[in-house]
Design a protein around this motif. Structure first.
Motif, mmCIF file in Angstrom:
data_model
loop_
_atom_site.group_PDB
_atom_site.id
_atom_site.type_symbol
_atom_site.label_atom_id
_atom_site.label_comp_id
_atom_site.label_asym_id
_atom_site.label_seq_id
_atom_site.Cartn_x
_atom_site.Cartn_y
_atom_site.Cartn_z
ATOM 1 N N LYS A 130 53.693 21.192 35.827
ATOM 2 C CA LYS A 130 54.924 21.956 35.669
ATOM 3 C C LYS A 130 55.704 21.615 34.400
ATOM 4 O O LYS A 130 56.506 22.417 33.939
ATOM 5 N N ASP A 131 55.487 20.428 33.825
ATOM 6 C CA ASP A 131 56.176 20.058 32.589
ATOM 7 C C ASP A 131 55.444 18.882 31.948
ATOM 8 O O ASP A 131 54.484 18.354 32.505
ATOM 9 N N HIS A 132 55.913 18.478 30.750
ATOM 10 C CA HIS A 132 55.255 17.397 30.030
ATOM 11 C C HIS A 132 55.396 16.050 30.738
ATOM 12 O O HIS A 132 54.492 15.214 30.682
ATOM 13 N N ALA A 133 56.503 15.820 31.425
ATOM 14 C CA ALA A 133 56.684 14.572 32.170
ATOM 15 C C ALA A 133 55.633 14.474 33.281
ATOM 16 O O ALA A 133 55.064 13.404 33.517
ATOM 17 N N ALA A 134 55.332 15.578 33.929
ATOM 18 C CA ALA A 134 54.326 15.595 34.984
ATOM 19 C C ALA A 134 52.934 15.354 34.393
ATOM 20 O O ALA A 134 52.087 14.712 35.018
ATOM 21 N N VAL A 135 52.698 15.846 33.174
ATOM 22 C CA VAL A 135 51.423 15.596 32.493
ATOM 23 C C VAL A 135 51.267 14.093 32.239
ATOM 24 O O VAL A 135 50.246 13.495 32.543
ATOM 25 N N ASP A 136 52.316 13.481 31.683
ATOM 26 C CA ASP A 136 52.272 12.045 31.403
ATOM 27 C C ASP A 136 52.016 11.243 32.676
ATOM 28 O O ASP A 136 51.216 10.310 32.685
ATOM 29 N N GLU A 137 52.692 11.612 33.739
ATOM 30 C CA GLU A 137 52.516 10.928 35.015
ATOM 31 C C GLU A 137 51.104 11.130 35.561
ATOM 32 O O GLU A 137 50.505 10.217 36.111
ATOM 33 N N PHE A 193 69.950 27.320 34.494
ATOM 34 C CA PHE A 193 68.634 26.833 34.087
ATOM 35 C C PHE A 193 68.252 27.432 32.744
ATOM 36 O O PHE A 193 68.644 28.554 32.426
ATOM 37 N N ASN A 194 67.478 26.691 31.990
ATOM 38 C CA ASN A 194 66.808 27.230 30.814
ATOM 39 C C ASN A 194 65.380 27.522 31.241
ATOM 40 O O ASN A 194 64.630 26.600 31.577
ATOM 41 N N ALA A 195 65.013 28.775 31.276
ATOM 42 C CA ALA A 195 63.681 29.181 31.721
ATOM 43 C C ALA A 195 62.856 29.602 30.509
ATOM 44 O O ALA A 195 63.307 30.408 29.703
ATOM 45 N N TYR A 196 61.653 29.043 30.403
ATOM 46 C CA TYR A 196 60.794 29.284 29.252
ATOM 47 C C TYR A 196 59.464 29.888 29.693
ATOM 48 O O TYR A 196 58.701 29.232 30.403
ATOM 49 N N PRO A 197 59.177 31.118 29.273
ATOM 50 C CA PRO A 197 57.855 31.692 29.554
ATOM 51 C C PRO A 197 56.811 31.037 28.643
ATOM 52 O O PRO A 197 57.035 30.896 27.438
ATOM 53 N N ILE A 198 55.697 30.605 29.211
ATOM 54 C CA ILE A 198 54.658 29.900 28.455
ATOM 55 C C ILE A 198 53.308 30.560 28.729
ATOM 56 O O ILE A 198 52.875 30.636 29.875
ATOM 57 N N GLU A 199 52.674 31.021 27.640
ATOM 58 C CA GLU A 199 51.345 31.621 27.760
ATOM 59 C C GLU A 199 50.252 30.661 27.305
ATOM 60 O O GLU A 199 49.146 30.699 27.825
ATOM 61 N N ASP A 200 50.555 29.794 26.334
ATOM 62 C CA ASP A 200 49.586 28.825 25.836
ATOM 63 C C ASP A 200 49.681 27.572 26.706
ATOM 64 O O ASP A 200 50.657 26.825 26.638
ATOM 65 N N LEU A 201 48.689 27.335 27.515
ATOM 66 C CA LEU A 201 48.729 26.259 28.507
ATOM 67 C C LEU A 201 48.324 24.894 27.944
ATOM 68 O O LEU A 201 48.415 23.893 28.652
ATOM 69 N N LYS A 202 47.912 24.859 26.664
ATOM 70 C CA LYS A 202 47.537 23.576 26.057
ATOM 71 C C LYS A 202 48.710 22.610 26.159
ATOM 72 O O LYS A 202 49.860 22.982 25.945
ATOM 73 N N GLY A 203 48.412 21.381 26.472
ATOM 74 C CA GLY A 203 49.447 20.366 26.598
ATOM 75 C C GLY A 203 50.006 20.240 28.003
ATOM 76 O O GLY A 203 50.772 19.323 28.288
ATOM 77 N N TYR A 204 49.637 21.162 28.894
ATOM 78 C CA TYR A 204 50.124 21.129 30.274
ATOM 79 C C TYR A 204 48.991 20.915 31.280
ATOM 80 O O TYR A 204 49.201 21.020 32.478
ATOM 81 N N VAL A 205 47.792 20.626 30.783
ATOM 82 C CA VAL A 205 46.622 20.520 31.649
ATOM 83 C C VAL A 205 46.199 19.062 31.805
ATOM 84 O O VAL A 205 46.173 18.306 30.835
ATOM 85 N N VAL A 206 45.877 18.679 33.030
ATOM 86 C CA VAL A 206 45.350 17.347 33.336
ATOM 87 C C VAL A 206 44.003 17.537 34.040
ATOM 88 O O VAL A 206 43.912 18.310 34.998
ATOM 89 N N LYS A 207 42.988 16.827 33.551
ATOM 90 C CA LYS A 207 41.659 16.872 34.164
ATOM 91 C C LYS A 207 41.370 15.507 34.776
ATOM 92 O O LYS A 207 41.554 14.483 34.129
ATOM 93 N N LEU A 208 40.919 15.517 36.020
ATOM 94 C CA LEU A 208 40.550 14.290 36.718
ATOM 95 C C LEU A 208 39.128 14.387 37.227
ATOM 96 O O LEU A 208 38.662 15.478 37.584
#
Length: 123
Positions: free
Chosen positions: A114-121, A71-86
């Motif tokens: 969990k990832d950009h594809a999940a954000v789009d969905e 796996f390629n594991a990426y630590p992410i601290e900046d959550l911008k771009g991974y948030v969805v509001k409903l």
């Protein structure tokens, strides 16, 4: 006549490990690697269906273990771009499935995906 061959690297799966408060968290279903799941089981939170690391040392050990297992594991601290509001009254079950964390306000539900594809969905 000689046949030309190419060295093909196996595509590695990406796992984002997010800093949420004091925890480092990720969500992944290890269907084809139960041994890796067992090695990470101590960090698995059954209530939230995610893996949680409480310190940088634990996170780093987890990242190394993931890397050694393809796996390629990426630590992410900046959550911008991974948030969805409903809207609070929207159907959210499909979004919740691919979220790592969520919170509610009086008017909306906010999901960390969990990832950009999940954000789009989710959008």
């Amino acid at each position: 006549m000689s046949v030309q061959t190419f060295d093909v690297e196996e595509k590695r799966k990406r796992i984002n490990v997010f800093k949420v408060g004091k925890l480092w968290v990720f969500k992944y279903f290890f269907a084809d690697n139960q041994d890796l799941f067992r090695q990470l089981a101590y960090h698995y939170n059954r209530d939230t269906y995610r893996f949680e690391f409480k310190s940088l040392g634990e996170r780093n050990q987890g990242l190394k273990l993931l890397e050694r297992n393809g796996f390629n594991a990426y630590p992410i601290e900046d959550l911008k771009g991974y948030v969805v509001k409903l809207d609070k009254f929207s159907k959210y079950a499909p979004v919740l499935k691919n979220s790592v964390a969520f919170t509610e306000t009086p008017k909306e539900r906010i999901f960390l995906m969990k990832d950009h594809a999940a954000v789009d969905e989710g959008i």
